[in-house]
Design a protein around this motif. Sequence first.
Motif, mmCIF file in Angstrom:
data_model
loop_
_atom_site.group_PDB
_atom_site.id
_atom_site.type_symbol
_atom_site.label_atom_id
_atom_site.label_comp_id
_atom_site.label_asym_id
_atom_site.label_seq_id
_atom_site.Cartn_x
_atom_site.Cartn_y
_atom_site.Cartn_z
ATOM 1 N N PRO A 162 0.825 -1.206 0.000
ATOM 2 C CA PRO A 162 0.000 0.000 0.000
ATOM 3 C C PRO A 162 0.862 1.259 0.000
ATOM 4 O O PRO A 162 1.938 1.293 0.619
ATOM 5 C CB PRO A 162 -0.810 -0.119 1.294
ATOM 6 C CG PRO A 162 -0.820 -1.591 1.593
ATOM 7 C CD PRO A 162 0.515 -2.094 1.134
ATOM 8 N N VAL A 163 0.387 2.290 -0.662
ATOM 9 C CA VAL A 163 1.164 3.538 -0.776
ATOM 10 C C VAL A 163 0.526 4.697 -0.027
ATOM 11 O O VAL A 163 1.109 5.774 0.048
ATOM 12 C CB VAL A 163 1.353 3.923 -2.257
ATOM 13 C CG1 VAL A 163 2.144 2.842 -2.986
ATOM 14 C CG2 VAL A 163 0.007 4.164 -2.943
ATOM 15 N N GLY A 164 -0.663 4.484 0.535
ATOM 16 C CA GLY A 164 -1.328 5.554 1.259
ATOM 17 C C GLY A 164 -0.794 5.710 2.662
ATOM 18 O O GLY A 164 0.163 5.048 3.082
ATOM 19 N N LYS A 165 -1.424 6.567 3.421
ATOM 20 C CA LYS A 165 -1.017 6.832 4.790
ATOM 21 C C LYS A 165 -2.249 7.008 5.663
ATOM 22 O O LYS A 165 -3.362 7.247 5.170
ATOM 23 C CB LYS A 165 -0.152 8.086 4.865
ATOM 24 C CG LYS A 165 -0.847 9.349 4.345
ATOM 25 C CD LYS A 165 0.104 10.534 4.322
ATOM 26 C CE LYS A 165 -0.571 11.784 3.751
ATOM 27 N NZ LYS A 165 0.352 12.949 3.676
ATOM 28 N N VAL A 166 -2.071 6.890 6.957
ATOM 29 C CA VAL A 166 -3.166 7.061 7.910
ATOM 30 C C VAL A 166 -3.066 8.453 8.511
ATOM 31 O O VAL A 166 -2.022 8.840 9.048
ATOM 32 C CB VAL A 166 -3.125 5.994 9.015
ATOM 33 C CG1 VAL A 166 -4.274 6.211 10.009
ATOM 34 C CG2 VAL A 166 -3.214 4.587 8.409
ATOM 35 N N ILE A 167 -4.153 9.193 8.395
ATOM 36 C CA ILE A 167 -4.237 10.527 8.974
ATOM 37 C C ILE A 167 -5.431 10.556 9.929
ATOM 38 O O ILE A 167 -6.130 9.554 10.096
ATOM 39 C CB ILE A 167 -4.381 11.613 7.891
ATOM 40 C CG1 ILE A 167 -5.699 11.422 7.118
ATOM 41 C CG2 ILE A 167 -3.186 11.576 6.922
ATOM 42 C CD1 ILE A 167 -6.012 12.542 6.146
ATOM 43 N N THR A 168 -5.659 11.694 10.530
ATOM 44 C CA THR A 168 -6.797 11.854 11.430
ATOM 45 C C THR A 168 -7.664 13.007 10.946
ATOM 46 O O THR A 168 -7.162 14.102 10.695
ATOM 47 C CB THR A 168 -6.331 12.127 12.864
ATOM 48 O OG1 THR A 168 -5.535 11.023 13.323
ATOM 49 C CG2 THR A 168 -7.524 12.293 13.801
ATOM 50 N N ILE A 169 -8.951 12.759 10.806
ATOM 51 C CA ILE A 169 -9.917 13.791 10.441
ATOM 52 C C ILE A 169 -11.034 13.751 11.460
ATOM 53 O O ILE A 169 -11.652 12.705 11.656
ATOM 54 C CB ILE A 169 -10.467 13.569 9.014
ATOM 55 C CG1 ILE A 169 -9.339 13.664 7.978
ATOM 56 C CG2 ILE A 169 -11.566 14.579 8.696
ATOM 57 C CD1 ILE A 169 -9.789 13.424 6.551
ATOM 58 N N THR A 170 -11.280 14.852 12.120
ATOM 59 C CA THR A 170 -12.250 14.945 13.224
ATOM 60 C C THR A 170 -12.048 13.820 14.230
ATOM 61 O O THR A 170 -13.001 13.170 14.667
ATOM 62 C CB THR A 170 -13.715 14.948 12.718
ATOM 63 O OG1 THR A 170 -13.974 13.725 11.996
ATOM 64 C CG2 THR A 170 -13.985 16.130 11.823
ATOM 65 N N ASP A 171 -10.808 13.588 14.591
ATOM 66 C CA ASP A 171 -10.426 12.572 15.583
ATOM 67 C C ASP A 171 -10.714 11.145 15.130
ATOM 68 O O ASP A 171 -10.718 10.221 15.956
ATOM 69 C CB ASP A 171 -11.140 12.827 16.925
ATOM 70 C CG ASP A 171 -10.751 14.161 17.548
ATOM 71 O OD1 ASP A 171 -9.571 14.537 17.429
ATOM 72 O OD2 ASP A 171 -11.628 14.826 18.125
ATOM 73 N N VAL A 172 -10.931 10.945 13.841
ATOM 74 C CA VAL A 172 -11.211 9.611 13.312
ATOM 75 C C VAL A 172 -10.046 9.163 12.427
ATOM 76 O O VAL A 172 -9.663 9.878 11.495
ATOM 77 C CB VAL A 172 -12.508 9.605 12.482
ATOM 78 C CG1 VAL A 172 -12.809 8.190 11.989
ATOM 79 C CG2 VAL A 172 -13.673 10.143 13.303
ATOM 80 N N PRO A 173 -9.461 7.992 12.680
ATOM 81 C CA PRO A 173 -8.414 7.479 11.778
ATOM 82 C C PRO A 173 -8.959 7.348 10.362
ATOM 83 O O PRO A 173 -10.079 6.866 10.155
ATOM 84 C CB PRO A 173 -8.071 6.120 12.372
ATOM 85 C CG PRO A 173 -8.542 6.178 13.788
ATOM 86 C CD PRO A 173 -9.747 7.063 13.786
ATOM 87 N N THR A 174 -8.158 7.771 9.406
ATOM 88 C CA THR A 174 -8.603 7.809 8.010
ATOM 89 C C THR A 174 -7.460 7.384 7.103
ATOM 90 O O THR A 174 -6.348 7.902 7.217
ATOM 91 C CB THR A 174 -9.056 9.231 7.626
ATOM 92 O OG1 THR A 174 -10.120 9.644 8.489
ATOM 93 C CG2 THR A 174 -9.507 9.292 6.179
#
Length: 288
Positions: free
Chosen positions: A59-71
């Motif tokens: 996988p080439v994506g990454k995990v970020i946080t949006i409104t305190d939700v892992p995305t």
Amino acid sequence: MAAQPLLTAQCSPFFYPHLPLHTPIISAPTDMSTSTESPVLAGPPGDCCTKGVKHFGNPVGKVITITDVPTYLSEPPANVHSEGPKKVVLFFADIFGPLYVNARLLQDYYASHGYYVLGIDYFFGDAIYLHHEEVNFDKPAWLTKHREKAKEITPKWIEAVREIYGVDAKYNAVGYCFGGPFALELATTDKVVASAFAHPAFLNEDHFKEIKKPLLLSCAETDHTFPTESRRRAEDILAEVKATYHVQVFSGVLHGFGTRGDPEVENSRWAKEESARSIIEWFNRFSR
């Protein structure tokens, strides 16, 4: 390549075993709620929703946080140029979650076509596959907890994504199993240009009656959760309301084929890949 058992031929509804498949037990998963008394067309997840084949890749994506939700965020490659507004896919995963490798690779595929793909982890790291070895795992309690949480956080998450990418972006939504209602609910609003789902759960007739945006239905020939009679009733409703829609049915595959099909079986691999290709082409059609 198979790291888990292949899909089985039967899919008993383990989450609500005391209820028949078409008991109207659900409400719509976002703030755009429909009647809980509307006849159910796609029932609750079953055993087949926890089985499948683990895929392998990088996988080439990454995990970020949006409104305190892992995305999970997968962005278009640098060599893919897209003129005009940004194109976005809101990815609503099955109960394996958007951070499972199969889902990551699928999101990367959509991103490779010039889309910013965002997969909300409404399970907060507590996906179903993490409990496979637990003998006394309470599946009904797990589902109830996460469905309630998902209904609470998803509308805020959607609005936050729209703030990040702007109101002029071309938003699309795709949902798999647990995520199907989220994609279909968005198609009853003006927040997306198109939606799609594959082997959905938790849908009722009102979801289809209130459709406003183009919808692609990617379906398995054998699907206990969204059986043939339900699919045909959904088609009738979409025709009655003069919706823009397309239905594809893949022979020889079961519920879950779009995310957990066996890539070593030619028909399963083709169905999985053709489903994804059809969905991205559907989005391309309405994101120009």
